[in-house]
Design an enzyme around this catalytic site. Structure first.
Site, mmCIF file in Angstrom:
data_model
loop_
_atom_site.group_PDB
_atom_site.id
_atom_site.type_symbol
_atom_site.label_atom_id
_atom_site.label_comp_id
_atom_site.label_asym_id
_atom_site.label_seq_id
_atom_site.Cartn_x
_atom_site.Cartn_y
_atom_site.Cartn_z
ATOM 1 N N CYS A 90 -28.390 12.544 21.780
ATOM 2 C CA CYS A 90 -28.663 11.111 21.581
ATOM 3 C C CYS A 90 -28.027 10.287 22.698
ATOM 4 C CB CYS A 90 -28.154 10.650 20.217
ATOM 5 S SG CYS A 90 -29.214 11.191 18.848
ATOM 6 N N ASN B 255 -38.398 9.119 4.651
ATOM 7 C CA ASN B 255 -37.844 8.255 3.609
ATOM 8 C C ASN B 255 -36.676 7.458 4.155
ATOM 9 O OD1 ASN B 255 -38.063 7.683 0.624
ATOM 10 N ND2 ASN B 255 -35.868 8.033 0.816
ATOM 11 N N GLU B 256 -36.761 6.170 4.001
ATOM 12 C CA GLU B 256 -35.649 5.281 4.371
ATOM 13 C C GLU B 256 -34.915 5.751 5.629
ATOM 14 O OE1 GLU B 256 -33.198 4.667 0.874
ATOM 15 O OE2 GLU B 256 -34.552 3.107 0.176
ATOM 16 N N ARG C 28 -28.672 13.833 2.590
ATOM 17 C CA ARG C 28 -30.030 13.607 3.112
ATOM 18 C C ARG C 28 -29.978 12.499 4.168
ATOM 19 N NH1 ARG C 28 -32.928 9.641 -1.433
ATOM 20 N NH2 ARG C 28 -31.192 8.221 -1.550
ATOM 21 N N PHE D 285 -28.819 10.049 -13.494
ATOM 22 C CA PHE D 285 -28.700 8.875 -14.358
ATOM 23 C C PHE D 285 -29.349 7.634 -13.744
ATOM 24 C CE2 PHE D 285 -25.004 11.405 -16.006
ATOM 25 C CZ PHE D 285 -25.644 11.760 -17.192
ATOM 26 N N GLU E 57 -40.854 1.061 -3.925
ATOM 27 C CA GLU E 57 -39.827 1.596 -4.829
ATOM 28 C C GLU E 57 -39.113 0.439 -5.498
ATOM 29 O OE1 GLU E 57 -36.660 4.187 -3.546
ATOM 30 O OE2 GLU E 57 -38.006 5.317 -2.254
HETATM 31 C C1 GLA Z 1 -33.821 4.876 -2.362
HETATM 32 C C2 GLA Z 1 -34.457 6.204 -2.033
HETATM 33 C C3 GLA Z 1 -34.852 6.980 -3.234
HETATM 34 C C4 GLA Z 1 -33.809 6.885 -4.318
HETATM 35 C C5 GLA Z 1 -33.542 5.454 -4.650
HETATM 36 C C6 GLA Z 1 -32.539 5.274 -5.758
HETATM 37 O O1 GLA Z 1 -34.690 3.850 -2.428
HETATM 38 O O2 GLA Z 1 -35.566 6.058 -1.191
HETATM 39 O O3 GLA Z 1 -35.030 8.315 -2.846
HETATM 40 O O4 GLA Z 1 -32.646 7.495 -3.888
HETATM 41 O O5 GLA Z 1 -33.035 4.828 -3.516
HETATM 42 O O6 GLA Z 1 -32.336 3.911 -6.054
HETATM 43 ZN ZN ZN Z 2 -28.367 13.105 17.878
#
Ligand code: GLA
Ligand code: ZN
Length: 685
Positions: A166, A155-156, A117, A363, A313
């Site tokens: 690029c 996300n992140e 991802r 886990f 989070e």
């Molecule tokens: C990150 C991601 C989440 C998950 C957590 C696990 O913060 O955004 O999707 O993978 O880590 O700690």
């Molecule tokens: Zn690229």
């Protein structure tokens, strides 16, 4: 008419969790059970849809929202609000197969195979288009949903892509910035090692020997993420202009300049995963994890200092990705999350609600484990905190407004990382910021951790550790800050390079030389076995007493117009200035020429705070590893959060008769014992 501004004003303290119903929708009964468990866990918010793209659009242009309709309706019916995500953080297989250009290319030119991802190309027009289409669908379907609280963008965001798209975009960005290759060559000092570019196409590799190029690449990648976010947000804003947006940032992350990205979203949120009990050892006390976590809260809050931020989070128990992740000891769940609230977080969200049954995170800690029970230690910890949060409603609209800033600046951080210097193995930019932050933490002062572009007029005291790279205007603004009565503290390695990573000629600290009244001549690197005593000058103007120890890095400086507060008392530079002070206008600027030990920083910090007239929160010093923070409630009454990050009890001395315990409503004794990892919330009487 000005565009409406989406404000993040949650109706209650958020207590939420990441929820992945798409993983369970093929199994009857799970959603119904989860909705019950959400309520039982005293949660009020769910983050949904973060990685759900393949379940929302199983084939190109084929959308399937029925399951999410049911989830949204169910959450709403159970009193939950939703942080609804856009799904760009992970791309479906069909999309990657159909359009290979969306797959990221590594530094050595290899295109990644589909999988994992957070690895899409940041430039690909096709990916942006596909994201826009799915985001539009989501916005149209849920933009007016009564449960919708905010948009969680992707996300992140992370990493770089080196694909031809690029690189071409990078060259375009450079052309805009420099106009001519001549200007670029000058800025990058490319006559060095025959690196001079004679055609734009030659700019192809991220050559780490060209520091100006590296800085520009990082700025460009930040820019690409910024435009990507803007493209993601556009369809959402169009449908739901009043629903605020956020994207979850990462604590230690520095591949992008988060200060530049902050304006792209309406509120800041971040993911905090401290490894409690795992890192401490003989040299790192237990409470350091609490210290670092607080620093990061203050850093993210300061990205939008007048808005609430969100701890979006954190694990309810352990993570699964660290080398070793001990269980949180009793008390820490509550204390570490109250810490976030004490620093201004609008609440706490967990990753994750229900542990997945398979794959990479099976886990990872979750509110509901594989046994599906509501009577586990973790579940009860969550539940108890949720109950307590209901009593904290009076704090919802107050925000910390610190008068102290410790600067953490991505541009300086990058230039320190890139430089080849005498102290390569002990640069420690971020750790140095935290070292300077620690004395404030230890005495319960509120602190902002902004970058160098911050509005300095908000503060009375600014500490700028290793502000190595000065952007145009920073020195002038710091000078104005001091002239207007501020206290500035700088350190070694400040003011060495300009925005292109070119050294200031004519003496460091470059444009700050006049304000500090010093000139740097040499930089000594000390191996671990060598330290240098620091000796305050008799009757110095700061009232500095007590000796210190310099380690790792010592600048040999000349006090040109500054007064000397302390000198080195060792090495061939005995007697030369180690701490200087210069008054300018109504304020004062200090320079610490060496990396000092923690005790000396405590003494020094206490002295400058005394001089600046900023009193500590409590009359008596807090025990080591205990921190405190006040927040005002709706009536302007101070509430104080006391938090013990030691694995042993600690006694806090309070002014008698001034505080009552929020939870028991009892007056608290003058000697208040906090258990190991314990916390109390007190209200001024
Ligand atoms: C990150 C991601 C989440 C998950 C957590 C696990 O913060 O955004 O999707 O993978 O880590 O700690
Ligand atoms: Zn690229």
């Amino acid at each position: 008419m000005p565009a409406p501004v989406a404000r993040f004003r949650p109706p209650q303290l958020i207590h939420g969790a990441d929820y992945y119903p798409e993983q369970w929708r093929h199994i009857p009964g799970v959603l119904a059970a989860d909705l019950r468990l959400f309520k039982e866990a005293e949660l009020n918010t769910a983050t949904v849809g973060v990685f759900a793209w393949a379940e929302l659009e199983p084939a190109e242009g084929v959308y399937q929202f029925d399951w999410l309709d049911e989830v949204m309706a169910g959450l709403h019916a159970h009193g939950q609000r939703v942080l609804l995500a856009t799904p760009s953080g992970a791309k479906p297989n069909w999309l990657a197969a159909q359009y290979p250009e969306i797959r990221r290319v590594g530094e050595h030119g290899q295109r990644e195979a589909q999988g994992f991802r957070h690895n899409h190309c940041l430039t690909s027009p096709i990916y942006r288009e596909k994201v826009k289409l799915i985001n539009t669908q989501i916005a149209q379907r849920y933009g007016q949903h009564p449960a919708l609280l905010a948009w969680h963008i992707s996300n992140e965001y992370g990493g770089y892509c080196y694909c031809p798209l690029c690189k071409a975009a990078f060259r375009e960005w450079l052309r805009k910035k420099y106009v001519t290759l001549e200007a670029l060559n000058d800025a990058w000092w490319s006559r060095f090692w025959s690196h001079r570019y004679t055609a734009w196409e030659q700019i192809d590799r991220l050559d780490e020997s060209i520091h100006g190029l590296c800085l520009d690449w990082k700025r460009f990648m930040t820019h690409q993420v910024g435009t990507f976010i803007r493209a993601e947000v556009a369809p959402l804003r169009q449908v739901a202009p009043l629903i605020p947006t956020t994207t979850n940032m990462m604590g230690h992350y520095d591949l992008y300049d988060y200060h530049t990205l902050a304006p792209e979203v309406d509120f800041i949120s971040w993911d905090s995963y401290p490894i409690w009990h795992g890192q401490e050892g003989a040299t790192t006390p237990h409470w350091h994890v609490g210290l670092w976590t607080t620093f990061l809260h203050d850093m993210f809050r300061a990205m939008k200092p007048d808005e609430p931020f969100l701890l979006i989070e954190t694990t309810p128990s352990q993570v699964n990705w660290g080398p070793l992740s001990p269980l949180k000891r009793p008390g820490l769940h509550r204390t570490s999350n109250l810490l976030a609230v004490s620093r201004g977080s609008a609440g706490v969200c967990y990753f994750q609600f229900r542990a997945s049954r398979g794959s990479n995170e099976k886990f990872h800690g979750a509110v509901v484990a594989h046994d599906g029970r509501n009577d586990t230690r973790v579940f009860r910890d969550v539940q108890t905190l949720g109950q307590l949060f209901k009593n904290l409603a009076p704090l919802e609209n107050s925000r910390p407004r610190p008068q102290i800033a410790v600067i953490q600046d991505y541009q300086s951080r990058w230039s320190v990382q890139e430089m080849q210097s005498p102290i390569n193995q002990q640069k420690n930019y971020l750790a140095t910021c935290v070292e300077h932050y620690a004395p404030f933490w230890q005495q319960g002062y509120g602190v902002d951790v902004p970058g160098q572009a911050a509005d300095f007029s908000r503060y009375q005291v600014i500490v700028a550790p290793m502000l190595h790279l000065l952007l145009p205007g920073t020195a002038e603004r710091l000078t104005a800050f001091v002239e207007n009565g501020g206290t500035l503290v700088t350190t070694y390695l400040t003011g060495y390079v300009n925005e292109s990573d070119l050294c200031f000629v004519g003496g460091f600290p470059g444009p700050l030389r006049k304000l500090l009244g010093i000139r740097v001549e040499e930089l000594d690197a000390l191996p671990a076995f060598r330290t240098v005593p620091i000796q305050p000058v008799a009757a110095n103007a700061l009232g500095l007493v007590g000796t210190g120890v310099a380690r790792e890095v010592c600048e040999l400086i000349h006090a040109e117009t500054a007064e000397v507060m302390a000198t080195y008392a060792g090495e061939f530079y005995t007697g030369r200035p180690a701490v200087t002070r210069q008054v300018t206008g109504r304020g004062v600027a200090y320079h610490l020429a060496a990396r000092m030990d923690a005790d000396f920083l405590q003494i020094f910090t206490a002295a400058i705070l005394r001089e600046a007239g900023l009193a500590p929160l409590l009359r008596d010093a807090l025990p080591t590893g205990v921190t405190a923070q006040t927040r005002m409630d709706a009536d302007g009454t101070p509430w104080m959060f006391l938090m013990n990050f030691n694995e042993t009890p600690a006694t806090v001395t309070l002014n008698p008769m001034t505080w009552s315990d929020l939870e028991t409503a009892q007056e608290v004794p003058a000697a208040l014992i906090l258990p190991a990892f314990g916390s109390r919330i007190l209200r001024q009487r």
